[in-house]
Design an enzyme around this catalytic site. Sequence first.
Site, PDB file in Angstrom:
ATOM      1  N   ASP A 118       0.965  -1.187   0.132  1.00 26.14           N
ATOM      2  CA  ASP A 118       0.021  -0.080  -0.125  1.00 26.14           C
ATOM      3  C   ASP A 118       0.589   1.318  -0.069  1.00 26.14           C
ATOM      4  O   ASP A 118       1.736   1.233   0.907  1.00 26.14           O
ATOM      5  CB  ASP A 118      -0.918  -0.174   1.272  1.00 26.14           C
ATOM      6  N   ASP A 226      -2.889   4.700  -2.370  1.00 17.78           N
ATOM      7  CA  ASP A 226      -3.958   5.441  -1.589  1.00 17.78           C
ATOM      8  C   ASP A 226      -4.436   6.633  -2.059  1.00 17.78           C
ATOM      9  O   ASP A 226      -3.457   7.551  -2.498  1.00 17.78           O
ATOM     10  CB  ASP A 226      -3.421   5.408  -0.278  1.00 17.78           C
ATOM     11  N   GLU A 285      -5.991   4.068  -6.267  1.00 17.16           N
ATOM     12  CA  GLU A 285      -7.272   4.282  -5.533  1.00 17.16           C
ATOM     13  C   GLU A 285      -7.669   5.736  -5.984  1.00 17.16           C
ATOM     14  O   GLU A 285      -7.114   6.477  -5.548  1.00 17.16           O
ATOM     15  CB  GLU A 285      -7.183   3.994  -4.094  1.00 17.16           C
ATOM     16  N   HIS A 358     -11.386  -2.623   3.314  1.00 23.49           N
ATOM     17  CA  HIS A 358     -11.155  -2.250   4.625  1.00 23.49           C
ATOM     18  C   HIS A 358     -12.153  -0.957   4.858  1.00 23.49           C
ATOM     19  O   HIS A 358     -12.129  -0.447   6.019  1.00 23.49           O
ATOM     20  CB  HIS A 358      -9.965  -2.078   4.937  1.00 23.49           C
ATOM     21  N   ASP A 359     -12.695  -0.274   3.867  1.00 25.41           N
ATOM     22  CA  ASP A 359     -13.408   0.973   4.013  1.00 25.41           C
ATOM     23  C   ASP A 359     -14.631   0.822   3.690  1.00 25.41           C
ATOM     24  O   ASP A 359     -15.642   1.813   3.717  1.00 25.41           O
ATOM     25  CB  ASP A 359     -12.926   2.014   3.116  1.00 25.41           C
TER      26      ASP A 359
HETATM   27  C1  NOJ Z   1      -8.199   5.423   1.720  1.00 24.42           C
HETATM   28  C2  NOJ Z   1      -7.839   4.322   2.648  1.00 24.42           C
HETATM   29  O1  NOJ Z   1      -8.411   3.139   1.939  1.00 24.42           O
HETATM   30  C3  NOJ Z   1      -8.439   4.603   3.788  1.00 24.42           C
HETATM   31  O2  NOJ Z   1      -8.515   3.261   4.803  1.00 24.42           O
HETATM   32  C4  NOJ Z   1      -7.840   5.541   4.487  1.00 24.42           C
HETATM   33  O3  NOJ Z   1      -8.455   6.097   5.744  1.00 24.42           O
HETATM   34  C5  NOJ Z   1      -7.582   7.046   3.661  1.00 24.42           C
HETATM   35  N1  NOJ Z   1      -7.498   6.625   2.325  1.00 24.42           N
HETATM   36  C6  NOJ Z   1      -6.555   7.951   4.057  1.00 24.42           C
HETATM   37  O4  NOJ Z   1      -5.461   7.312   3.972  1.00 24.42           O
END
Ligand code: NOJ
Length: 595
Positions: A118, A226, A285, A358-359
């Site tokens: 990541d 990210d 992402e 995970h989000d």
């Molecule tokens: C996206 C990530 O997937 C998330 O978990 C994170 O809180 C934010 N970016 C900030 O890094």
Amino acid sequence: MNDSMPDVLGAGETDSDDTPDDSAWWQSSVVYQIYPRSFADSNGDGIGDLRGIIARLDHLEILGVDIIWLSPIYASPHDDNGYDISDYRAIDPVFGTLEDFDLLVAEVHRRGMTLLMDLVVNHTSDEHPWFVESASSRDNPKRDWYWWRPARTGGIGGEPGAEPTNWGSFFSGSTWEFDEASGEYYLHLFSRKQPDLNWENADVREAVYEMMRWWLDRGVDGFRMDVINLISKDPALPDGVIAPDKHYGDGFPHYGYGPRIHEFLHEMHERVFAGRVGRFLTVGEMPGVTVEQARRFTDPARRELDMVFQFEHVGLDYGPSGKWDPRPLDVRELKASFARWQEGLAKVGWNSLYWNNHDQPRAVSRFGDDRLYWAKSATMLATVLHFQRGTPYVYQGEELGMTNVPFGGISDFRDIESLNYFAEAIEELGGEPESVLHSIRHISRDNARTPIQWSDEPQAGFTAGSPWIAVNPNYPTINAQSQHGRAGSIFEFYRTLIALRHTDPVISRGTFELLYPEHRTLVAYTRTLKNRQLLVLANFGNGHLEVGELSDIELPEADAWRTAPTLIDNYPANEGIDNLVLAPWQARVLTRCLR
Ligand code: NOJ
């Protein structure tokens, strides 16, 4: 949880002389995301770690995935569970050591899989030495590595309303934190402990590229980047428009697809990957990215990224006020979104396919029926996704049908986004705690972050200690041990889907056509490559469906499909039953040679 077993039939003929392009090896691959905190704990401290992952690699090898994406394992104060990095070249002690990491890479490679790190470089931790230096004085050489600004004209630093812009943070509150010592504010799109790096500064970019090369030299195979579409900001930092029901302005138009974003990603490609021997993968992402932008980012000729991770389909159940204001999913909108992305990237570009990460809360609870049709709806969702063009992602526990969690009060939650929202909604917006909690329980990221349910042993076999977040109490029935090797389990269904992607080129490369766009519960589409065609039929609901009888659009060649061979079905094979009749949450894929 009263489902019977899915039935998986043979994989049908494949088109063996149609060899895929090796430079795009990831187009017939499947990614598995590990969230290390919650994967497997080897030392009993309640937090998953690298040795824990190594001990569980068999699970992934049996599942058949090709690529592992590891959420951050770098040194971090863990304000945002590792997405706030204080040393890009160190493993956080809670996860292990660099030696453990090297062993993990070796073990992953030995099993024929690849590993993505990541890459979190929109921001660092405020405890990263770069930021500590930057904050130390206004004339420090690293001052310009972050976004420092004085109070807005006429404002007094630190007083409400004096922030340099009116932007709201993704994690509630303003995007600006006032630093008393230097009398200026710094920008943080996420928490105040995640200051944004200033990519306008060439030294920042070079430091990031050097760090990326360092990990590649160590053996990693690429990066999941990210929020990478946020790295280029309009340096003028204009105020955003304030929506009627909002306190803060929307800064996204000024940082979401900034003026130099393509230049930066192309430069990164040239400085990090060009000329490097080996097979690498880059995934960007990109919250808020449009199909047209995604096509540009992933056009191989532009040499920027291999694929995007977009959010359109997982935003369809957000209400007018955003994610904390959920509304039921309209399946017609979901289909329209699928079709837009499938068609928009059909000729140029590549997409990631996912329901979970995970989000996101657990898809089987969010879009399926995790009570009456738990296994059926989990496997139906998987089928709808895995038969599209793109690279599917499986988020840890999804392959077991892990569900949302029956959280109680706010003290059960750990996620900074959820906790900040709770405080803001109650203290500043005057919300009722129970109704705020209701939406947090439904959509919180913590639903995805509870430990993997390995077995029915205490703490689901995740840890010998006390887990950092409580295990979902349904682990005695939903766990890996009870599904491994058990014909008809969700795990075995995923194994078959993944194997099909490897062997059947229609799945990885066929064209896509959506059928019945207006139907409220049927998802139907075809995939076609040369003379082979697949028909994917899925029932997004508890009723029965007779596809052949639907009158809004005639299914072309319905009679041929009625008796065509089945490639995969999440219900038991039932000889003599019309293929075009679907039971609740049934997913069936038919295959045919076109004449
Ligand atoms: C996206 C990530 O997937 C998330 O978990 C994170 O809180 C934010 N970016 C900030 O890094």
